[in-house]
Motif scaffolding. Structure first.
Motif, mmCIF file in Angstrom:
data_model
loop_
_atom_site.group_PDB
_atom_site.id
_atom_site.type_symbol
_atom_site.label_atom_id
_atom_site.label_comp_id
_atom_site.label_asym_id
_atom_site.label_seq_id
_atom_site.Cartn_x
_atom_site.Cartn_y
_atom_site.Cartn_z
ATOM 1 N N VAL A 111 87.009 -6.680 38.174
ATOM 2 C CA VAL A 111 85.561 -6.546 37.952
ATOM 3 C C VAL A 111 84.921 -5.524 38.400
ATOM 4 N N GLY A 112 85.438 -4.991 39.670
ATOM 5 C CA GLY A 112 84.753 -3.738 40.106
ATOM 6 C C GLY A 112 85.113 -2.658 39.480
ATOM 7 N N HIS A 113 86.232 -2.421 38.753
ATOM 8 C CA HIS A 113 86.741 -1.475 37.994
ATOM 9 C C HIS A 113 85.874 -1.365 36.660
ATOM 10 N N TRP A 114 85.707 -2.589 36.082
ATOM 11 C CA TRP A 114 84.871 -2.836 34.993
ATOM 12 C C TRP A 114 83.498 -2.289 35.177
ATOM 13 N N ARG A 115 82.843 -2.665 36.410
ATOM 14 C CA ARG A 115 81.656 -2.254 36.560
ATOM 15 C C ARG A 115 81.478 -0.743 36.757
ATOM 16 N N THR A 116 82.585 -0.202 37.467
ATOM 17 C CA THR A 116 82.673 1.285 37.306
ATOM 18 C C THR A 116 82.680 1.739 36.235
ATOM 19 N N MET A 117 83.263 1.499 35.204
ATOM 20 C CA MET A 117 83.362 1.938 34.179
ATOM 21 C C MET A 117 82.086 1.885 33.085
ATOM 22 N N CYS A 118 81.503 0.705 33.348
ATOM 23 C CA CYS A 118 80.182 0.516 32.689
ATOM 24 C C CYS A 118 79.060 1.308 33.207
ATOM 25 N N SER A 119 79.191 1.326 34.562
ATOM 26 C CA SER A 119 77.884 2.414 35.360
ATOM 27 C C SER A 119 78.084 3.597 34.877
ATOM 28 N N GLY A 120 79.406 4.232 34.537
ATOM 29 C CA GLY A 120 79.668 5.774 34.389
ATOM 30 C C GLY A 120 79.159 5.774 32.833
#
Length: 102
Positions: A78-87
């Motif tokens: 989930v943290g990785h996904w949020r990082t990708m989306c925020s990028g």
């Protein structure tokens, strides 16, 4: 007086009834293993009790550890996904700002 003590006793014990029941069942299930260990260890009751206790703790901790491992893995994804989306949002907002400047 005796009835009042019994009622009070039941009110105190009632929240712990499930734990007491599980402890009784576990003690009955582990008794043969404890007796076998005692005979194999030369009638050393304490050593057999320590080994039995460690075995039961290991069995109790195994599913808890597995659950925590799975929860940690999910949290990392989930943290990785949020990082990708925020990028992606930052790139989109930068492009939008650039377009508005022109």
């Amino acid at each position: 007086m005796i009835v009042a003590v019994e009622v009070f006793f039941w009110q105190v014990i009632r929240p712990f009834m499930l734990a007491i029941f599980i402890a009784i069942v576990l003690a009955i299930l582990v008794l043969p293993m404890h007796q076998w260990l005692t005979s194999r260890l030369g009638c050393r009751q304490r050593l057999a009790a320590v080994c039995t206790t460690l075995f039961v703790l290991f069995l109790a901790m195994l599913p808890i550890s597995f659950t925590m491992l799975m929860a940690g893995t999910q949290l990392m994804s989930v943290g990785h996904w949020r990082t990708m989306c925020s990028g992606q949002n930052e790139r989109n907002s930068t492009a939008l700002v650039e377009r508005n400047k022109e």
